[in-house]
Design a protein around this motif. Structure first.
Motif, PDB file in Angstrom:
ATOM      1  N   ARG A 440       0.827  -1.207   0.000  1.00  0.00           N
ATOM      2  CA  ARG A 440       0.000   0.000   0.000  1.00  0.00           C
ATOM      3  C   ARG A 440       0.865   1.263   0.000  1.00  0.00           C
ATOM      4  NH1 ARG A 440      -3.852  -2.245   4.866  1.00  0.00           N
ATOM      5  NH2 ARG A 440      -4.800  -3.985   3.726  1.00  0.00           N
ATOM      6  N   GLU A 441       1.548   1.535   1.100  1.00  0.00           N
ATOM      7  CA  GLU A 441       2.316   2.770   1.220  1.00  0.00           C
ATOM      8  C   GLU A 441       3.515   2.800   0.273  1.00  0.00           C
ATOM      9  OE1 GLU A 441       3.171   3.962   5.261  1.00  0.00           O
ATOM     10  OE2 GLU A 441       1.555   2.705   6.010  1.00  0.00           O
ATOM     11  N   PHE A 442       4.111   1.628   0.018  1.00  0.00           N
ATOM     12  CA  PHE A 442       5.296   1.570  -0.846  1.00  0.00           C
ATOM     13  C   PHE A 442       5.026   0.652  -2.048  1.00  0.00           C
ATOM     14  CE2 PHE A 442       6.796   2.876   3.263  1.00  0.00           C
ATOM     15  CZ  PHE A 442       7.809   3.778   2.999  1.00  0.00           C
ATOM     16  N   ALA A 443       3.821   0.775  -2.602  1.00  0.00           N
ATOM     17  CA  ALA A 443       3.438  -0.078  -3.722  1.00  0.00           C
ATOM     18  C   ALA A 443       4.283   0.244  -4.958  1.00  0.00           C
ATOM     19  CB  ALA A 443       1.957   0.113  -4.043  1.00  0.00           C
ATOM     20  N   LEU A 444       4.684  -0.807  -5.662  1.00  0.00           N
ATOM     21  CA  LEU A 444       5.467  -0.662  -6.878  1.00  0.00           C
ATOM     22  C   LEU A 444       4.547  -0.546  -8.089  1.00  0.00           C
ATOM     23  CD1 LEU A 444       8.232  -3.362  -6.211  1.00  0.00           C
ATOM     24  CD2 LEU A 444       8.306  -0.907  -5.716  1.00  0.00           C
ATOM     25  N   PRO A 445       5.021   0.052  -9.177  1.00  0.00           N
ATOM     26  CA  PRO A 445       4.203   0.137 -10.393  1.00  0.00           C
ATOM     27  C   PRO A 445       3.825  -1.255 -10.904  1.00  0.00           C
ATOM     28  CG  PRO A 445       6.134   1.559 -10.549  1.00  0.00           C
ATOM     29  CD  PRO A 445       6.320   0.721  -9.330  1.00  0.00           C
ATOM     30  N   ARG A 446       2.699  -1.325 -11.595  1.00  0.00           N
ATOM     31  CA  ARG A 446       2.226  -2.621 -12.088  1.00  0.00           C
ATOM     32  C   ARG A 446       3.222  -3.258 -13.051  1.00  0.00           C
ATOM     33  NH1 ARG A 446      -2.280  -5.589 -12.270  1.00  0.00           N
ATOM     34  NH2 ARG A 446      -3.366  -4.088 -10.950  1.00  0.00           N
ATOM     35  N   ALA A 448       6.321  -3.303 -12.763  1.00  0.00           N
ATOM     36  CA  ALA A 448       7.391  -3.930 -11.991  1.00  0.00           C
ATOM     37  C   ALA A 448       6.933  -5.239 -11.361  1.00  0.00           C
ATOM     38  CB  ALA A 448       7.887  -2.978 -10.906  1.00  0.00           C
ATOM     39  N   THR A 449       5.640  -5.332 -11.042  1.00  0.00           N
ATOM     40  CA  THR A 449       5.144  -6.527 -10.341  1.00  0.00           C
ATOM     41  C   THR A 449       4.360  -7.455 -11.263  1.00  0.00           C
ATOM     42  OG1 THR A 449       3.128  -5.346  -9.668  1.00  0.00           O
ATOM     43  CG2 THR A 449       5.019  -5.268  -8.165  1.00  0.00           C
ATOM     44  N   ARG A 468       7.326 -11.753   0.595  1.00  0.00           N
ATOM     45  CA  ARG A 468       8.760 -11.942   0.784  1.00  0.00           C
ATOM     46  C   ARG A 468       9.535 -11.594  -0.478  1.00  0.00           C
ATOM     47  NH1 ARG A 468      10.214 -14.250   5.523  1.00  0.00           N
ATOM     48  NH2 ARG A 468       8.504 -14.973   6.828  1.00  0.00           N
ATOM     49  N   CYS A 469       8.946 -11.824  -1.641  1.00  0.00           N
ATOM     50  CA  CYS A 469       9.597 -11.390  -2.884  1.00  0.00           C
ATOM     51  C   CYS A 469       9.730  -9.872  -2.935  1.00  0.00           C
ATOM     52  CB  CYS A 469       8.804 -11.889  -4.089  1.00  0.00           C
ATOM     53  SG  CYS A 469       9.114 -13.607  -4.512  1.00  0.00           S
ATOM     54  N   LEU A 470       8.708  -9.168  -2.460  1.00  0.00           N
ATOM     55  CA  LEU A 470       8.791  -7.709  -2.425  1.00  0.00           C
ATOM     56  C   LEU A 470       9.917  -7.253  -1.491  1.00  0.00           C
ATOM     57  CD1 LEU A 470       4.993  -6.746  -2.334  1.00  0.00           C
ATOM     58  CD2 LEU A 470       6.580  -6.506  -4.242  1.00  0.00           C
ATOM     59  N   ARG A 471      10.054  -7.917  -0.344  1.00  0.00           N
ATOM     60  CA  ARG A 471      11.127  -7.543   0.582  1.00  0.00           C
ATOM     61  C   ARG A 471      12.501  -7.770  -0.047  1.00  0.00           C
ATOM     62  NH1 ARG A 471       8.245 -10.973   5.368  1.00  0.00           N
ATOM     63  NH2 ARG A 471       6.568  -9.503   5.858  1.00  0.00           N
ATOM     64  N   ILE A 472      12.640  -8.910  -0.733  1.00  0.00           N
ATOM     65  CA  ILE A 472      13.916  -9.198  -1.381  1.00  0.00           C
ATOM     66  C   ILE A 472      14.203  -8.171  -2.471  1.00  0.00           C
ATOM     67  CG2 ILE A 472      15.207 -10.909  -2.724  1.00  0.00           C
ATOM     68  CD1 ILE A 472      13.459 -13.059  -1.379  1.00  0.00           C
ATOM     69  N   SER A 473      13.189  -7.798  -3.228  1.00  0.00           N
ATOM     70  CA  SER A 473      13.398  -6.830  -4.312  1.00  0.00           C
ATOM     71  C   SER A 473      13.853  -5.479  -3.752  1.00  0.00           C
ATOM     72  CB  SER A 473      12.118  -6.669  -5.135  1.00  0.00           C
ATOM     73  OG  SER A 473      11.065  -6.131  -4.352  1.00  0.00           O
ATOM     74  N   TRP A 474      13.342  -5.075  -2.591  1.00  0.00           N
ATOM     75  CA  TRP A 474      13.809  -3.830  -1.976  1.00  0.00           C
ATOM     76  C   TRP A 474      15.274  -3.964  -1.548  1.00  0.00           C
ATOM     77  CZ3 TRP A 474      12.024   0.937  -2.010  1.00  0.00           C
ATOM     78  CH2 TRP A 474      10.668   1.162  -2.285  1.00  0.00           C
ATOM     79  N   ASP A 486      12.802  -2.241  -9.563  1.00  0.00           N
ATOM     80  CA  ASP A 486      12.187  -2.278 -10.877  1.00  0.00           C
ATOM     81  C   ASP A 486      11.829  -3.725 -11.219  1.00  0.00           C
ATOM     82  OD1 ASP A 486      14.578  -3.513 -11.521  1.00  0.00           O
ATOM     83  OD2 ASP A 486      15.447  -1.729 -12.457  1.00  0.00           O
ATOM     84  N   ALA A 487      11.420  -3.955 -12.456  1.00  0.00           N
ATOM     85  CA  ALA A 487      10.980  -5.292 -12.867  1.00  0.00           C
ATOM     86  C   ALA A 487      12.111  -6.313 -12.765  1.00  0.00           C
ATOM     87  CB  ALA A 487      10.433  -5.239 -14.296  1.00  0.00           C
ATOM     88  N   ASP A 488      13.339  -5.898 -13.037  1.00  0.00           N
ATOM     89  CA  ASP A 488      14.465  -6.828 -12.948  1.00  0.00           C
ATOM     90  C   ASP A 488      14.709  -7.271 -11.504  1.00  0.00           C
ATOM     91  OD1 ASP A 488      14.874  -6.719 -15.661  1.00  0.00           O
ATOM     92  OD2 ASP A 488      16.384  -5.120 -15.550  1.00  0.00           O
ATOM     93  N   HIS A 489      14.582  -6.347 -10.573  1.00  0.00           N
ATOM     94  CA  HIS A 489      14.760  -6.711  -9.161  1.00  0.00           C
ATOM     95  C   HIS A 489      13.679  -7.683  -8.705  1.00  0.00           C
ATOM     96  CE1 HIS A 489      16.892  -2.592  -8.854  1.00  0.00           C
ATOM     97  NE2 HIS A 489      17.808  -3.546  -8.940  1.00  0.00           N
ATOM     98  N   VAL A 490      12.450  -7.432  -9.110  1.00  0.00           N
ATOM     99  CA  VAL A 490      11.357  -8.332  -8.731  1.00  0.00           C
ATOM    100  C   VAL A 490      11.560  -9.711  -9.363  1.00  0.00           C
ATOM    101  CG1 VAL A 490       8.867  -8.720  -8.873  1.00  0.00           C
ATOM    102  CG2 VAL A 490       9.745  -6.425  -8.398  1.00  0.00           C
ATOM    103  N   ALA A 491      11.997  -9.745 -10.625  1.00  0.00           N
ATOM    104  CA  ALA A 491      12.251 -11.034 -11.278  1.00  0.00           C
ATOM    105  C   ALA A 491      13.373 -11.794 -10.582  1.00  0.00           C
ATOM    106  CB  ALA A 491      12.585 -10.805 -12.754  1.00  0.00           C
ATOM    107  N   ALA A 492      14.435 -11.084 -10.186  1.00  0.00           N
ATOM    108  CA  ALA A 492      15.535 -11.745  -9.472  1.00  0.00           C
ATOM    109  C   ALA A 492      15.073 -12.267  -8.118  1.00  0.00           C
ATOM    110  CB  ALA A 492      16.696 -10.771  -9.303  1.00  0.00           C
ATOM    111  N   ALA A 493      14.209 -11.501  -7.444  1.00  0.00           N
ATOM    112  CA  ALA A 493      13.682 -11.963  -6.153  1.00  0.00           C
ATOM    113  C   ALA A 493      12.829 -13.208  -6.333  1.00  0.00           C
ATOM    114  CB  ALA A 493      12.871 -10.842  -5.511  1.00  0.00           C
TER     115      ALA A 493
END
Length: 502
Positions: A440-446, A448-449, A468-474, A486-493
């Protein structure tokens, strides 16, 4: 005859509460009665105290003695009230003046010859006394190294009951604490010792930067345990509040060092796979003592050969991994111990575990039974999963791996960026941030997710896994010094939780 008043501290878990001890003389035949929910160890205090008083050159009162410990409905456990009880009796009998007793807590067990013995839980007891407004404490002289860690309270040490009696008369001085030393932290194993395994080294760096849990899977001899033992060297030293919290747990457990009592380095705990649930989580009769997961608080808990642990032991970790604490109920009450640790699991892929996976002789059902000991709910709480492969060539001097000091600098930088981002909320690492805040407060663009949404839609990922994937991406973004993932960080997570664990 007036009633003698002294004060001590009851320690329940790592919390404490100031206890008032009253001694009343007269009103019946000579006897000693102790009231206020004492346990077996405390009920024996009247015999210990009587001998200690007599052997300290004082006369035990020859009339009825009633000892009350208030609040009466709070369980009193252990022998740490002996010194306060003896002083209350002597004050009631008029043998010592009571002028120095108000605002003073007395902690310590008495031996039969009047020596003041060391007890557990001095640090959390004095922290509780300070919160209650107490200004002075008398503790065993061998506990001064621990008591000196508490600021804002005047701490004095006593070796014998006779010294306390003389101090109350104003005829002698008790031992003040010596200035605390600042020893060098123990040297951690260097990451440069690990040959190869770049994926696992990167996962270890990410785990250290974000406080994430980690699973290493691979054949024996590939470096799983070596990597896990080098994780504490990548972590920052504990803050003052964290160090006191960890030290309080070790004080209750009785494992503090006299030379350097303040635990500044993140603890590293690696139990054997035969450990019981009670030893792992905490237990004991009457009131539970802290287990290994609490001793690993703010540090690392390594379960080497994780699939060899019993299922009840592994499943007992699930609540602690989510809540960062463990609550244990026993007959004498319920206690809460902190247990916010980084879990590292290291396991072989099958029971036979040959150096090369192609040489495995296990049947598919045997492999499933072996790995099923790591249940789905437990693995869902593990952020990073890495499959290690055998080393095919030793690295040369021209390809020297990075040492711990270099990697630690990147980890500290990433942790600093995360701490600054979450400072308004009170969190220090990305692993502590609740999922709803990230969504919610730190939502990523669609955009990216999008990959994360597809994995959820196809059932490849649970809602907890997505958080947990969101935490890893941060964390990956912090290591890359990016403002947000970004999308690459989320994919790596997502890859850390999917393909690399296959």
């Amino acid at each position: 005859m007036p009633i003698g008043h002294t004060w001590s501290v009851a320690v329940l878990g790592i919390d404490g509460r100031v206890i008032e001890i009253e001694a009343d003389l007269g009103g019946g035949l000579p006897c000693t009665k102790l009231v206020g929910l004492p346990d077996a160890g405390l009920r024996e205090a009247k015999d210990r105290v009587r001998s200690a008083v007599r052997n300290s050159g004082q006369q035990w009162p020859g009339e009825k003695l009633t000892l009350g410990l208030s609040p009466a409905n709070l369980p009193k456990l252990g022998s740490g009230y002996d010194l306060a009880i003896a002083t209350a009796v002597l004050a009631a009998a008029g043998k010592v003046p009571a002028t120095r007793l108000p605002g003073t807590v007395l902690l310590g067990e008495l031996s039969l010859d009047g020596r003041v013995r060391e007890i557990r839980g001095v640090l959390p007891g004095l922290l509780a006394a300070r919160r209650a407004g107490v200004k002075r404490a008398v503790v065993p002289v061998h506990s001064l190294h621990e008591a000196a860690l508490v600021d804002g309270i005047d701490v004095l040490g006593a070796a014998r009951l006779a010294e306390v009696i003389a101090w109350l008369h104003g005829e002698g001085e008790l031992v003040p604490p010596s200035p605390p030393g600042d020893p060098e932290p123990p040297k951690a194993p260097d990451l440069a010792d690990v040959v190869g395994q770049p994926e696992a080294r990167w996962a270890l760096e990410v785990a250290a930067a974000g406080g994430h849990h980690l699973l290493f899977m691979g054949p024996p001899g590939v470096g799983k345990t070596m990597l896990a033992k080098r994780l504490p060297g990548l972590l920052p030293l504990l803050s003052v509040d964290e160090a006191l919290e960890v030290t309080a747990v070790h004080s209750v457990h009785g494992s503090l060092s006299r030379t350097s009592p303040l635990v500044k380095v993140p603890p590293f705990v690696a139990p054997h796979h035969s450990v019981s649930v009670a030893a792992l989580v905490g237990g004991g009769s009457g009131l539970a003592v802290p287990g290994l997961i609490s001793q690993a608080h703010r540090g690392v808990l390594l379960l080497d050969e994780a699939a060899e642990f019993t299922s009840p032991a592994l499943e007992s970790l699930r609540t602690a991994l989510e809540d960062g604490e463990v609550r244990i109920a026993r007959s004498r009450g319920s206690v809460c111990y902190p247990a916010r640790f980084q879990l590292v699991l290291a396991t072989n892929p099958c029971p036979c575990a040959p150096p090369r996976e192609t040489d495995c002789t296990c049947t598919p059902s045997a492999r499933r039974r072996y790995l099923n000991r790591l249940s789905g709910p437990l693995l869902d709480r593990v952020d990073l999963r890495v499959h290690l492969h055998p080393i095919t060539a030793m690295t040369t001097h021209t390809d020297e791996p990075e040492p711990t000091a270099v990697v630690r600098e990147r980890v500290l930088g990433a942790r600093a960026r995360a701490a600054e981002r979450w400072s308004a909320h009170g969190w220090r690492t990305n692993a502590e941030v609740p999922g709803p805040v990230l969504r919610r407060e730190f939502a990523l663009p669609r955009r990216a997710t999008a990959l994360l949404d597809r994995s959820l839609d196809r059932g490849f990922l649970t809602a907890r896994g997505a958080d947990r994937c969101l935490r890893i991406s941060w964390t990956l973004a912090d290591l890359a010094k990016a403002p947000e993932p970004d999308a690459d960080h989320v994919a790596a997570a997502l890859e850390f939780r999917d393909r690399r664990s296959a």
